[in-house]
Scaffold this active site. Structure first.
Site, PDB file in Angstrom:
ATOM      1  N   HIS A 150       0.887  -1.286   0.018  1.00 17.36           N
ATOM      2  CA  HIS A 150      -0.064   0.282  -0.032  1.00 17.36           C
ATOM      3  C   HIS A 150       0.809   1.204  -0.073  1.00 17.36           C
ATOM      4  O   HIS A 150       0.445   2.353  -0.292  1.00 17.36           O
ATOM      5  CB  HIS A 150      -1.053   0.126   1.115  1.00 17.36           C
ATOM      6  CG  HIS A 150      -0.430   0.437   2.662  1.00 17.36           C
ATOM      7  ND1 HIS A 150       0.080  -0.364   3.361  1.00 17.36           N
ATOM      8  CD2 HIS A 150      -0.300   1.649   3.080  1.00 17.36           C
ATOM      9  CE1 HIS A 150       0.544   0.063   4.425  1.00 17.36           C
ATOM     10  NE2 HIS A 150       0.547   1.334   4.347  1.00 17.36           N
TER      11      HIS A 150
ATOM     12  N   GLU B  57       3.482   4.979  -3.254  1.00 15.72           N
ATOM     13  CA  GLU B  57       3.531   6.612  -2.775  1.00 15.72           C
ATOM     14  C   GLU B  57       5.069   6.716  -2.246  1.00 15.72           C
ATOM     15  O   GLU B  57       5.259   8.027  -2.546  1.00 15.72           O
ATOM     16  CB  GLU B  57       2.715   6.581  -1.330  1.00 15.72           C
ATOM     17  CG  GLU B  57       2.595   8.132  -0.638  1.00 15.72           C
ATOM     18  CD  GLU B  57       1.691   7.993   0.456  1.00 15.72           C
ATOM     19  OE1 GLU B  57       1.993   8.438   1.372  1.00 15.72           O
ATOM     20  OE2 GLU B  57       0.379   7.227   0.431  1.00 15.72           O
ATOM     21  N   ASP B  58       5.646   6.012  -1.756  1.00 14.78           N
ATOM     22  CA  ASP B  58       7.032   6.221  -1.050  1.00 14.78           C
ATOM     23  C   ASP B  58       8.246   5.736  -1.854  1.00 14.78           C
ATOM     24  O   ASP B  58       9.331   5.850  -1.422  1.00 14.78           O
ATOM     25  CB  ASP B  58       7.087   5.728   0.434  1.00 14.78           C
ATOM     26  CG  ASP B  58       6.074   6.467   1.304  1.00 14.78           C
ATOM     27  OD1 ASP B  58       5.785   7.500   0.920  1.00 14.78           O
ATOM     28  OD2 ASP B  58       5.593   5.561   2.062  1.00 14.78           O
TER      29      ASP B  58
END
Length: 733
Positions: free
Chosen positions: A118, A122-123
């Site tokens: 998840h 994003e990272d």
């Protein structure tokens, strides 16, 4: 996600020492982090770091294929390698912990795979296309749904727009929100290294948005722990006081809950009902609420009994035995099995009283109900997979978990929210309404509305922006104003105007509680700034423009000729023409030579049953026998005078029409009166109140026998809901 770090904000909660079901031991996430540093392991071997996840997953799905989890872990660990949380631990411990939370609640393999990944998009450098190629579109969608929007692009609106994006994704797949809730729970557990002001900000958002969402999705296990963590951060003094109360109760030598549970086991054993009786300690926030409600707490206030059985019918068997052999508190009984809550929760609630006056609350449910009560939509596994035959037969009548009613309403109104600030504030208001009612439509359909909703809210829930034309409602068969607050189980018939020019009223905003209704009304008022103060919906009158007005210039004091009589309008209301006394030529009294006058308070006409009273000057006033003035004059000792009707058929009568306000209503009413052959002597239209308008007409009829037909014709005019004979308060003197 990456903004949170480890170190708990407060020490772990103190739990009373009571008998309870054996649970899986708490996992040491720091040990998992060290295992993650050892690398992914051999390709054909499950990495040690996800051994606990696999164990928890197999407890719910013994035949689950663990290969997707292995590949997801390998990608997540390699992508996050070198990243550290603010606590100094390897970042991979966070997705591992989130996935373990979901696995223990019974999430299926696809959700766990997406949970491990998840934060990768994003990272790290992992892209959504890579996720799709490796794991399929379903996992890609879930990962995308929980990926934050960039602050560089959205600025201050990034948080609210991220939640909007997440909720829209949840509308298509509720598993998106399951991952977000587990993610926020782990971040709340590890919030201690943040600055106090950031802890408070994150806790406030959790309280306003995430906890209500967990409640609505039925994930009580996550909701209650998040509540306690928020409580510790935002209200540390009350939290410590509650901790002391729980610790003091745990040290007491006597335990009323244990005593009642032993008694319940004996009762059920003797009745031959196979059941498991557990003690469920209240969590911190629950204890705090009970303390505020009841003041001094006693031993039974710190927990509840939970009785688990195998079949639905056994729940009612347990209830009957407990009520027979123990002292029930009938007012505490609730049946959420027959009528489940909107978040799928099912259980019987009751309470029994001890000899010392302590009341013990009891929850009765099946093992499957308990699983759903704790894990909500997560316990349903993949809600989009075809159900097994045995599940399809048993759960066919349940609410569709893929699109709960509250979520559909939320998705509807968020499309109309004009900006991020409006969306964010409205979302918090909407989620604060944590109770839902169900009302029925006349066609048998249902509407789910928040508690406190009115007929205005029901109109916009059923018709959307077409509800602008709503002119009234019937609730349980009775006429009701649009401001009427609805109750669970009410039947609501919404009355819609036929004129496309019908408009909402500004005062509707005072009665609109749902975001969908408020946003729709506000949008219309913003688009029509000159119409908000005196719309047709408010006044119920004709709403003439200058071109339409009989005077041609829209000026005050217009005149309109109707049925040969003149009505004057000014300030939106119609003034009464000089009233004429009803003709009394066909009333004969038992007092020869006396003048006869028909009472204006009840306007009697043939063939009404009538009576008379002598008044000053020797005249006799004739009243209908059911007139309120007759009872008052009799009570003062006034003598009655006999009255009968003569042969004349012509009469004069005053009728009152009650209606909902709409354009052209007056013209339609006067046309109906004229078509019945009645002559309008005078008319008044009272100022409207709550979209209801009262019309009073004094009419001359050529034959009194035509009165019932005239009243029916007036009732048939759209918007008119009642027509009756005038009844004034004071008697004619």
């Amino acid at each position: 996600m990456s903004t949170e770090a480890t170190n708990p904000a407060t020490p772990g909660p103190v739990v009373p020492t009571v008998a309870r079901r054996k649970a899986r031991p708490r996992i040491d996430l720091r040990r998992l982090g060290r295992a993650a540093l050892l690398g992914p392991g051999a390709r054909d071997k499950l990495p040690d770091a996800i051994g606990h996840v696999a164990e928890a997953h197999r407890a719910h799905y013994p035949d689950a294929d663990l290969e997707p989890l292995r590949r997801a872990y390998v990608l997540a660990e390699s992508s996050h390698r070198g990243q550290m949380r603010k606590s100094g631990e390897p970042y991979i411990t966070h997705p591992l912990a989130v996935t373990l939370i979901l696995a223990e609640l019974g999430a299926e393999t696809t959700t766990l795979t997406a949970s491990l990944l998840h934060d990768t998009v994003e990272d790290t450098d992992v892209t959504l296309d890579q996720v799709r190629e490796e794991f399929g579109e379903e996992v890609r969608y879930l990962v995308d749904g929980v990926t934050k929007l960039e602050k560089v692009e959205y600025g201050a609106a990034a948080e609210s727009e991220t939640f909007r994006k997440m909720l829209v994704a949840t509308g298509n797949d509720v598993r998106v929100m399951s991952i977000k809730l587990a993610d926020r729970l782990h971040n709340m557990r590890t919030l201690g290294v943040m600055r106090p002001e950031k802890q408070a900000r994150i806790a406030k958002v959790t309280m306003d948005v995430l906890i209500p969402l967990a409640e609505r999705l039925g994930v009580q296990a996550l909701k209650t722990e998040m509540e306690d963590l928020v409580f510790a951060i935002l209200h540390p003094e009350e939290y410590e006081h509650t901790r002391e109360l729980i610790a003091d109760n745990a040290r007491r030598p006597d335990d009323p809950l244990a005593e009642v549970s032993d008694e319940a086991r004996a009762v059920l054993r003797e009745a031959g009902i196979q059941a498991e009786v557990l003690i469920r300690p209240r969590h911190f926030v629950s204890v705090h609420r009970v303390a505020r409600k009841r003041g001094q707490l006693r031993g039974a206030d710190f927990g509840r009994l939970l009785v688990l059985v195998n079949e639905d019918a056994d729940c009612y068997g347990v209830l009957g035995e407990l009520h027979t052999c123990m002292t029930p508190v009938v007012s505490e009984f609730k049946d959420f099995i027959a009528v489940p809550k909107f978040n799928l929760y099912q259980s019987l609630h009751t309470a029994v009283a001890r000899a010392d006056g302590q009341v013990v609350e009891v929850l009765i449910r099946t093992h499957q109900m308990h699983k759903v009560a704790e894990a909500g939509v997560i316990a349903l596994g993949n809600p989009y997979a075809p159900p097994a035959e045995e599940q399809a037969a048993g759960d066919g009548e349940r609410v569709d978990p893929t699109r709960p009613g509250w979520l559909s309403r939320l998705l509807d109104w968020q499309r109309a929210a004009p900006d991020p600030d409006t969306f964010w504030s409205t979302l918090r208001e909407d989620l604060a309404q944590d109770r839902e009612i169900t009302v029925f439509r006349p066609d048998g359909g249902t509407l789910g509305l928040p508690e406190g909703a009115t007929c205005v809210d029901a109109a916009y829930a059923q018709y959307g922006e077409d509800a602008h034309a709503c002119i009234g409602a019937r609730v349980n068969g009775r006429l009701a104003t649009l401001s009427t607050v609805l109750k669970d189980g009410d039947t609501v018939q919404l009355l819609m105007g036929q004129d496309p020019a019908s408009e909402p009223s500004r005062e509707w905003l005072d009665h609109a509680h749902t975001p969908a209704a408020r946003i729709a009304i506000q949008r219309w008022l913003a688009a029509h700034p000159d119409a908000g103060e005196a719309t047709a919906g408010e006044t119920g009158e004709e709403g003439w423009s200058g071109a339409e007005a009989p005077g041609g210039d829209g000026a005050q004091g217009q005149t309109e000729a109707v049925a040969g009589n003149t009505f004057r309008s000014g300030n939106g209301s119609f003034a009464e023409a000089p009233p004429a006394r009803p003709s009394a030529a066909n009333a004969v009294v038992d007092r020869p030579g006396a003048a006869v006058r028909l009472a204006g308070c009840c306007t009697p006409v043939p063939p009404d049953e009538v009576t008379g009273f002598a008044v000053r000057g020797g005249a006799v006033t004739v009243h209908r026998v059911e007139c309120a003035g007759v009872a008052r004059m009799k009570s003062t000792g006034r003598a009655e005078v006999g009255v009968r009707w003569g042969d004349a058929t012509e009469c004069r009568v005053t009728l009152v029409a009650e209606s909902f306000g709409r354009p052209h209503l007056l013209a339609d009413l006067t046309e109906a009166i004229a078509l019945e052959g009645a002559e309008i002597v005078s008319a008044t239209v009272a100022p409207p109140t709550q979209q209801r308008v009262r019309h009073t007409y004094t009419l001359q009829l050529p034959d009194a026998a035509h009165l019932p037909a005239l009243m029916r014709a007036m009732r048939n005019v759209p918007g008119v809901y009642d027509v009756g004979r005038a009844q004034h308060q004071g008697p004619e003197a």
